[in-house]
Design an enzyme around this catalytic site. Structure first.
Site, PDB file in Angstrom:
ATOM      1  N   ASP A   1      -9.292  75.732  11.798  1.00  0.00           N
ATOM      2  CA  ASP A   1      -9.442  75.969  12.925  1.00  0.00           C
ATOM      3  C   ASP A   1      -9.914  76.026  14.357  1.00  0.00           C
ATOM      4  OD1 ASP A   1     -11.773  77.185  12.543  1.00  0.00           O
ATOM      5  OD2 ASP A   1     -11.365  79.439  12.310  1.00  0.00           O
TER       6      ASP A   1
ATOM      7  N   GLU B   1     -12.980  75.388  14.183  1.00  0.00           N
ATOM      8  CA  GLU B   1     -14.628  75.930  14.426  1.00  0.00           C
ATOM      9  C   GLU B   1     -14.985  74.750  13.865  1.00  0.00           C
ATOM     10  OE1 GLU B   1     -15.532  79.537  12.726  1.00  0.00           O
ATOM     11  OE2 GLU B   1     -15.000  80.631  14.428  1.00  0.00           O
TER      12      GLU B   1
ATOM     13  N   ARG C   1     -25.192  65.530  36.931  1.00  0.00           N
ATOM     14  CA  ARG C   1     -24.886  64.965  38.043  1.00  0.00           C
ATOM     15  C   ARG C   1     -25.072  66.158  39.313  1.00  0.00           C
ATOM     16  NH1 ARG C   1     -20.371  60.852  36.902  1.00  0.00           N
ATOM     17  NH2 ARG C   1     -20.047  61.611  34.698  1.00  0.00           N
TER      18      ARG C   1
ATOM     19  N   LYS D   1     -23.603  53.904  49.798  1.00  0.00           N
ATOM     20  CA  LYS D   1     -22.144  54.718  49.374  1.00  0.00           C
ATOM     21  C   LYS D   1     -21.982  55.642  50.243  1.00  0.00           C
ATOM     22  CE  LYS D   1     -21.376  56.112  45.242  1.00  0.00           C
ATOM     23  NZ  LYS D   1     -21.516  56.610  43.992  1.00  0.00           N
TER      24      LYS D   1
ATOM     25  N   ARG E   1     -19.957  59.458  49.070  1.00  0.00           N
ATOM     26  CA  ARG E   1     -18.959  60.143  47.938  1.00  0.00           C
ATOM     27  C   ARG E   1     -18.258  60.939  48.786  1.00  0.00           C
ATOM     28  NH1 ARG E   1     -17.286  59.376  43.470  1.00  0.00           N
ATOM     29  NH2 ARG E   1     -18.651  58.348  41.929  1.00  0.00           N
TER      30      ARG E   1
ATOM     31  N   ASP F   1     -24.851  49.908  38.010  1.00  0.00           N
ATOM     32  CA  ASP F   1     -24.439  50.855  38.109  1.00  0.00           C
ATOM     33  C   ASP F   1     -25.437  51.879  36.862  1.00  0.00           C
ATOM     34  OD1 ASP F   1     -24.518  53.115  39.908  1.00  0.00           O
ATOM     35  OD2 ASP F   1     -22.648  53.578  40.059  1.00  0.00           O
TER      36      ASP F   1
ATOM     37  N   THR G   1     -15.013  56.811  36.506  1.00  0.00           N
ATOM     38  CA  THR G   1     -14.036  56.101  37.020  1.00  0.00           C
ATOM     39  C   THR G   1     -13.406  54.902  37.064  1.00  0.00           C
ATOM     40  OG1 THR G   1     -14.635  56.920  39.351  1.00  0.00           O
ATOM     41  CG2 THR G   1     -13.301  58.294  38.271  1.00  0.00           C
ATOM     42  N   GLY G   2     -14.803  54.247  37.668  1.00  0.00           N
ATOM     43  CA  GLY G   2     -15.400  52.673  38.568  1.00  0.00           C
ATOM     44  C   GLY G   2     -14.352  52.552  39.639  1.00  0.00           C
TER      45      GLY G   2
HETATM   46  C1  R5P Z   1     -23.421  58.406  40.902  1.00  0.00           C
HETATM   47  O1  R5P Z   1     -24.562  59.581  41.235  1.00  0.00           O
HETATM   48  C2  R5P Z   1     -23.769  57.805  39.574  1.00  0.00           C
HETATM   49  O2  R5P Z   1     -25.258  56.817  40.529  1.00  0.00           O
HETATM   50  C3  R5P Z   1     -22.612  56.211  39.800  1.00  0.00           C
HETATM   51  O3  R5P Z   1     -22.498  55.183  40.686  1.00  0.00           O
HETATM   52  C4  R5P Z   1     -21.456  57.343  39.637  1.00  0.00           C
HETATM   53  O4  R5P Z   1     -21.557  58.107  38.614  1.00  0.00           O
HETATM   54  C5  R5P Z   1     -19.929  55.872  39.277  1.00  0.00           C
HETATM   55  O5  R5P Z   1     -18.651  56.985  38.827  1.00  0.00           O
HETATM   56  P1  R5P Z   1     -17.875  56.526  39.594  1.00  0.00           P
HETATM   57  O6  R5P Z   1     -17.615  55.166  38.365  1.00  0.00           O
HETATM   58  O7  R5P Z   1     -16.639  57.821  38.710  1.00  0.00           O
HETATM   59  O8  R5P Z   1     -17.510  55.524  40.792  1.00  0.00           O
END
Ligand code: R5P
Length: 291
Positions: free
Chosen positions: A36, A38, A95, A190, A192, A217, A222-223
Protein backbone atom coordinates in the site's frame (compact mmCIF):
# COMPACT_ATOMS: atom_id res chain seq x y z
CA UNK A 1 34.61 1.92 17.56
CA UNK A 2 31.39 3.60 18.66
CA UNK A 3 30.32 5.31 15.45
CA UNK A 4 28.54 3.81 12.48
CA UNK A 5 27.73 5.29 9.07
CA UNK A 6 24.29 4.34 7.77
CA UNK A 7 23.54 4.78 4.07
CA UNK A 8 19.92 5.81 3.43
CA UNK A 9 18.19 5.38 0.07
CA UNK A 10 19.40 8.64 -1.51
CA UNK A 11 23.05 8.54 -0.46
CA UNK A 12 24.38 5.01 -0.09
CA UNK A 13 27.35 5.51 -2.39
CA UNK A 14 28.64 8.71 -0.79
CA UNK A 15 27.94 7.22 2.67
CA UNK A 16 30.18 4.26 1.84
CA UNK A 17 32.95 6.65 0.73
CA UNK A 18 32.68 8.64 3.98
CA UNK A 19 32.89 5.43 6.03
CA UNK A 20 35.98 4.33 4.08
CA UNK A 21 37.72 7.69 4.58
CA UNK A 22 37.03 7.69 8.33
CA UNK A 23 37.69 3.95 8.80
CA UNK A 24 34.22 3.55 10.29
CA UNK A 25 31.82 0.64 9.85
CA UNK A 26 29.18 1.08 7.14
CA UNK A 27 25.70 -0.41 6.96
CA UNK A 28 22.85 0.20 4.55
CA UNK A 29 19.45 1.08 5.98
CA UNK A 30 16.61 -1.14 4.77
CA UNK A 31 13.87 1.08 3.38
CA UNK A 32 11.16 -0.88 1.63
CA UNK A 33 7.58 -0.14 0.64
CA UNK A 34 4.59 -2.25 1.70
CA UNK A 35 2.11 -2.99 -1.11
CA UNK A 36 0.00 0.00 0.00
CA UNK A 37 3.13 2.27 -0.33
CA UNK A 38 3.66 2.66 3.42
CA UNK A 39 7.32 2.75 4.35
CA UNK A 40 9.18 0.07 6.31
CA UNK A 41 12.58 1.00 7.74
CA UNK A 42 15.10 -1.18 9.56
CA UNK A 43 18.76 -1.27 10.64
CA UNK A 44 20.97 -4.17 9.57
CA UNK A 45 23.56 -3.61 12.27
CA UNK A 46 23.65 -3.15 16.03
CA UNK A 47 22.93 0.45 17.06
CA UNK A 48 22.97 0.27 20.88
CA UNK A 49 25.39 2.75 22.44
CA UNK A 50 26.61 3.96 19.03
CA UNK A 51 26.89 7.40 17.46
CA UNK A 52 24.74 6.89 14.40
CA UNK A 53 25.42 8.97 11.28
CA UNK A 54 22.48 8.68 8.89
CA UNK A 55 23.49 9.83 5.41
CA UNK A 56 20.64 10.97 3.19
CA UNK A 57 20.34 13.23 0.16
CA UNK A 58 16.88 14.60 -0.48
CA UNK A 59 16.04 14.54 -4.19
CA UNK A 60 13.33 12.87 -6.32
CA UNK A 61 10.90 11.36 -3.77
CA UNK A 62 11.76 14.04 -1.24
CA UNK A 63 8.84 13.46 1.13
CA UNK A 64 9.54 9.71 1.32
CA UNK A 65 13.20 10.40 1.97
CA UNK A 66 12.33 12.79 4.80
CA UNK A 67 10.05 10.19 6.37
CA UNK A 68 12.70 7.49 5.97
CA UNK A 69 15.20 9.58 7.98
CA UNK A 70 12.65 10.47 10.66
CA UNK A 71 11.72 6.79 11.08
CA UNK A 72 15.38 5.78 11.14
CA UNK A 73 16.34 8.50 13.64
CA UNK A 74 13.53 7.58 16.04
CA UNK A 75 14.29 3.87 15.67
CA UNK A 76 17.98 4.49 16.39
CA UNK A 77 17.01 6.32 19.60
CA UNK A 78 14.59 3.51 20.57
CA UNK A 79 17.40 1.00 20.04
CA UNK A 80 19.72 2.91 22.37
CA UNK A 81 21.93 4.98 20.03
CA UNK A 82 23.99 7.44 22.07
CA UNK A 83 23.61 10.15 19.40
CA UNK A 84 21.85 10.41 16.05
CA UNK A 85 23.34 12.72 13.44
CA UNK A 86 22.19 13.40 9.90
CA UNK A 87 24.63 14.06 7.08
CA UNK A 88 22.77 15.68 4.18
CA UNK A 89 24.90 16.14 1.05
CA UNK A 90 21.78 17.87 -0.30
CA UNK A 91 19.15 19.22 2.10
CA UNK A 92 15.79 20.33 0.62
CA UNK A 93 13.22 23.09 1.07
CA UNK A 94 15.68 25.80 2.10
CA UNK A 95 14.81 28.13 -0.79
CA UNK A 96 11.36 28.88 0.63
CA UNK A 97 12.87 30.81 3.55
CA UNK A 98 10.26 33.54 3.82
CA UNK A 99 6.59 34.20 3.10
CA UNK A 100 6.89 35.61 -0.41
CA UNK A 101 3.08 35.65 -0.78
CA UNK A 102 0.39 36.01 1.86
CA UNK A 103 -0.79 32.62 3.14
CA UNK A 104 2.09 30.43 1.97
CA UNK A 105 4.21 28.24 4.23
CA UNK A 106 7.81 29.01 5.15
CA UNK A 107 8.97 25.50 4.28
CA UNK A 108 12.59 26.06 5.34
CA UNK A 109 11.50 26.86 8.90
CA UNK A 110 9.24 23.83 9.01
CA UNK A 111 11.90 21.34 7.83
CA UNK A 112 14.36 22.82 10.32
CA UNK A 113 11.80 22.16 13.07
CA UNK A 114 11.07 18.63 11.81
CA UNK A 115 14.77 17.76 12.10
CA UNK A 116 15.26 19.45 15.48
CA UNK A 117 15.18 16.04 17.23
CA UNK A 118 18.34 14.92 15.43
CA UNK A 119 21.46 15.86 17.43
CA UNK A 120 23.22 17.51 14.48
CA UNK A 121 22.41 18.02 10.81
CA UNK A 122 25.48 18.44 8.58
CA UNK A 123 24.47 20.14 5.33
CA UNK A 124 26.67 20.71 2.30
CA UNK A 125 26.22 24.28 1.02
CA UNK A 126 22.71 24.86 2.33
CA UNK A 127 20.71 27.40 0.39
CA UNK A 128 20.68 29.82 3.29
CA UNK A 129 22.10 32.91 1.65
CA UNK A 130 19.23 35.25 2.37
CA UNK A 131 19.21 34.28 6.06
CA UNK A 132 21.34 36.56 8.19
CA UNK A 133 21.44 34.11 11.09
CA UNK A 134 21.22 30.52 9.86
CA UNK A 135 22.13 29.29 13.34
CA UNK A 136 19.02 30.91 14.88
CA UNK A 137 16.92 29.49 12.11
CA UNK A 138 18.35 25.96 12.24
CA UNK A 139 20.24 25.67 15.55
CA UNK A 140 21.44 22.07 15.20
CA UNK A 141 22.69 22.50 11.61
CA UNK A 142 26.38 22.61 10.63
CA UNK A 143 27.30 23.99 7.20
CA UNK A 144 29.88 22.18 5.07
CA UNK A 145 31.56 24.18 2.32
CA UNK A 146 32.18 22.71 -1.14
CA UNK A 147 34.59 25.55 -2.05
CA UNK A 148 37.79 23.48 -1.53
CA UNK A 149 36.74 20.57 -3.70
CA UNK A 150 35.39 22.81 -6.46
CA UNK A 151 38.52 24.98 -6.47
CA UNK A 152 40.60 21.78 -6.59
CA UNK A 153 38.60 20.50 -9.58
CA UNK A 154 38.98 23.80 -11.47
CA UNK A 155 42.70 24.04 -10.70
CA UNK A 156 43.32 20.54 -12.05
CA UNK A 157 41.27 20.93 -15.20
CA UNK A 158 41.50 24.51 -16.46
CA UNK A 159 43.77 27.44 -17.10
CA UNK A 160 43.01 30.73 -18.86
CA UNK A 161 39.41 31.02 -17.70
CA UNK A 162 37.07 33.44 -16.02
CA UNK A 163 34.94 32.41 -13.02
CA UNK A 164 31.33 33.63 -13.06
CA UNK A 165 28.59 33.61 -10.44
CA UNK A 166 25.12 33.86 -12.01
CA UNK A 167 23.57 36.12 -9.34
CA UNK A 168 24.38 38.18 -6.26
CA UNK A 169 23.75 35.26 -3.89
CA UNK A 170 26.48 33.29 -5.67
CA UNK A 171 29.12 35.47 -3.98
CA UNK A 172 28.68 33.09 -1.00
CA UNK A 173 30.53 30.32 -2.84
CA UNK A 174 32.20 32.19 -5.73
CA UNK A 175 34.29 34.36 -3.39
CA UNK A 176 35.71 31.45 -1.33
CA UNK A 177 36.41 29.49 -4.54
CA UNK A 178 38.07 32.44 -6.29
CA UNK A 179 40.19 33.21 -3.19
CA UNK A 180 41.64 29.72 -3.40
CA UNK A 181 42.31 30.16 -7.09
CA UNK A 182 43.73 33.69 -6.55
CA UNK A 183 41.51 35.19 -9.25
CA UNK A 184 38.95 37.98 -9.49
CA UNK A 185 35.48 36.57 -10.22
CA UNK A 186 32.60 38.15 -12.13
CA UNK A 187 29.29 38.18 -10.29
CA UNK A 188 26.21 38.77 -12.45
CA UNK A 189 22.87 40.19 -11.36
CA UNK A 190 19.70 38.16 -11.87
CA UNK A 191 16.00 38.85 -11.55
CA UNK A 192 13.70 35.90 -10.93
CA UNK A 193 10.43 36.37 -12.79
CA UNK A 194 8.89 33.07 -11.58
CA UNK A 195 9.86 29.47 -10.68
CA UNK A 196 10.68 28.81 -14.34
CA UNK A 197 11.85 32.17 -15.58
CA UNK A 198 14.90 34.32 -14.84
CA UNK A 199 16.56 37.31 -16.46
CA UNK A 200 20.24 38.28 -16.25
CA UNK A 201 20.48 42.03 -15.71
CA UNK A 202 24.27 42.50 -16.11
CA UNK A 203 26.10 43.06 -19.40
CA UNK A 204 29.62 41.73 -19.81
CA UNK A 205 32.30 43.77 -21.56
CA UNK A 206 32.59 42.19 -25.03
CA UNK A 207 36.06 43.69 -25.52
CA UNK A 208 37.54 41.44 -22.81
CA UNK A 209 37.53 38.06 -24.57
CA UNK A 210 38.53 34.84 -22.74
CA UNK A 211 38.88 31.21 -23.76
CA UNK A 212 36.74 29.60 -21.06
CA UNK A 213 33.92 30.80 -18.80
CA UNK A 214 33.20 28.63 -15.76
CA UNK A 215 29.84 29.41 -14.19
CA UNK A 216 29.23 28.03 -10.69
CA UNK A 217 25.81 27.91 -9.01
CA UNK A 218 24.80 26.18 -5.79
CA UNK A 219 21.72 24.53 -7.29
CA UNK A 220 20.87 23.66 -10.86
CA UNK A 221 17.16 22.93 -10.89
CA UNK A 222 15.38 23.84 -14.16
CA UNK A 223 18.75 25.03 -15.51
CA UNK A 224 17.28 28.40 -16.51
CA UNK A 225 19.62 30.46 -14.32
CA UNK A 226 22.64 28.73 -15.88
CA UNK A 227 21.25 28.94 -19.43
CA UNK A 228 20.68 32.69 -19.11
CA UNK A 229 24.06 33.27 -17.46
CA UNK A 230 25.62 31.12 -20.20
CA UNK A 231 24.10 33.33 -22.92
CA UNK A 232 25.74 36.37 -21.32
CA UNK A 233 29.06 34.54 -20.82
CA UNK A 234 29.05 33.46 -24.47
CA UNK A 235 29.55 37.12 -25.40
CA UNK A 236 33.07 36.98 -24.00
CA UNK A 237 34.07 33.31 -23.91
CA UNK A 238 34.75 30.62 -26.52
CA UNK A 239 33.47 27.76 -24.35
CA UNK A 240 31.18 27.51 -21.33
CA UNK A 241 31.55 25.11 -18.41
CA UNK A 242 28.78 24.79 -15.86
CA UNK A 243 29.45 23.62 -12.33
CA UNK A 244 26.52 23.03 -9.99
CA UNK A 245 27.10 22.09 -6.38
CA UNK A 246 23.73 20.34 -6.26
CA UNK A 247 22.67 19.12 -9.70
CA UNK A 248 18.96 18.52 -9.24
CA UNK A 249 18.61 18.87 -13.02
CA UNK A 250 14.84 18.56 -13.37
CA UNK A 251 13.15 17.82 -16.69
CA UNK A 252 15.28 18.71 -19.69
CA UNK A 253 17.77 20.85 -17.71
CA UNK A 254 20.75 18.66 -18.64
CA UNK A 255 19.82 18.67 -22.34
CA UNK A 256 19.41 22.47 -22.39
CA UNK A 257 22.74 23.03 -20.69
CA UNK A 258 24.69 20.48 -22.71
CA UNK A 259 23.67 22.35 -25.86
CA UNK A 260 25.66 25.31 -24.52
CA UNK A 261 28.57 23.66 -22.73
CA UNK A 262 29.90 21.01 -20.37
CA UNK A 263 27.91 20.28 -17.18
CA UNK A 264 29.50 18.96 -13.99
CA UNK A 265 28.10 18.74 -10.47
CA UNK A 266 29.10 17.45 -7.06
CA UNK A 267 27.93 13.99 -6.03
CA UNK A 268 25.36 15.23 -3.50
CA UNK A 269 22.86 14.15 -6.16
CA UNK A 270 24.06 11.27 -8.32
CA UNK A 271 23.78 11.71 -12.12
CA UNK A 272 25.92 11.41 -15.25
CA UNK A 273 27.27 14.89 -14.35
CA UNK A 274 28.18 14.24 -10.70
CA UNK A 275 31.96 14.07 -11.03
CA UNK A 276 33.10 16.16 -8.05
CA UNK A 277 33.34 14.05 -4.90
CA UNK A 278 32.22 15.64 -1.62
CA UNK A 279 33.18 12.76 0.65
CA UNK A 280 36.47 14.40 1.73
CA UNK A 281 34.80 17.74 2.58
CA UNK A 282 32.14 15.89 4.59
CA UNK A 283 34.59 13.54 6.34
CA UNK A 284 36.89 16.42 7.32
CA UNK A 285 33.96 18.15 9.01
CA UNK A 286 32.39 15.21 10.80
CA UNK A 287 35.54 13.45 11.99
CA UNK A 288 35.62 15.48 15.21
CA UNK A 289 32.13 14.19 16.08
CA UNK A 290 32.91 10.52 15.34
CA UNK A 291 34.58 8.07 17.70
C1 R5P B 1 18.69 30.50 -6.44
O1 R5P B 1 18.53 31.22 -5.50
C2 R5P B 1 19.71 29.41 -6.51
O2 R5P B 1 20.95 29.84 -6.01
C3 R5P B 1 19.83 28.89 -7.92
O3 R5P B 1 20.31 29.91 -8.75
C4 R5P B 1 18.50 28.40 -8.43
O4 R5P B 1 17.91 27.50 -7.53
C5 R5P B 1 18.64 27.74 -9.78
O5 R5P B 1 17.38 27.34 -10.22
P1 R5P B 1 17.09 27.10 -11.75
O6 R5P B 1 18.08 26.09 -12.26
O7 R5P B 1 15.68 26.56 -11.77
O8 R5P B 1 17.20 28.40 -12.45
Amino acid sequence: MTSVIIGCSGASEIARKIARRLHLPYSKLSAEKFPDRELHVGFNTSIKGKIVFLVQSFYNNISDKILEVLFAAQTAKDLGASKVMLIAPYFPYLRQDKRFKEGESISAKIVAKIFSKVDKVFIVEPHAHRLKRFKDFFPNAVKISAADVIAGYIKKKFDDYVLIGPDEESSNWIIPISKQLSIEPIILRKKRLGPKSVKILSSLNKEKKVKIAIIVDDIISTGDTMVEAGKEAKKIAETIHYIGIHGILVGDAMKKLRKQGEVVSCNSIPSSASKIDLSKAISDEIKRFAK
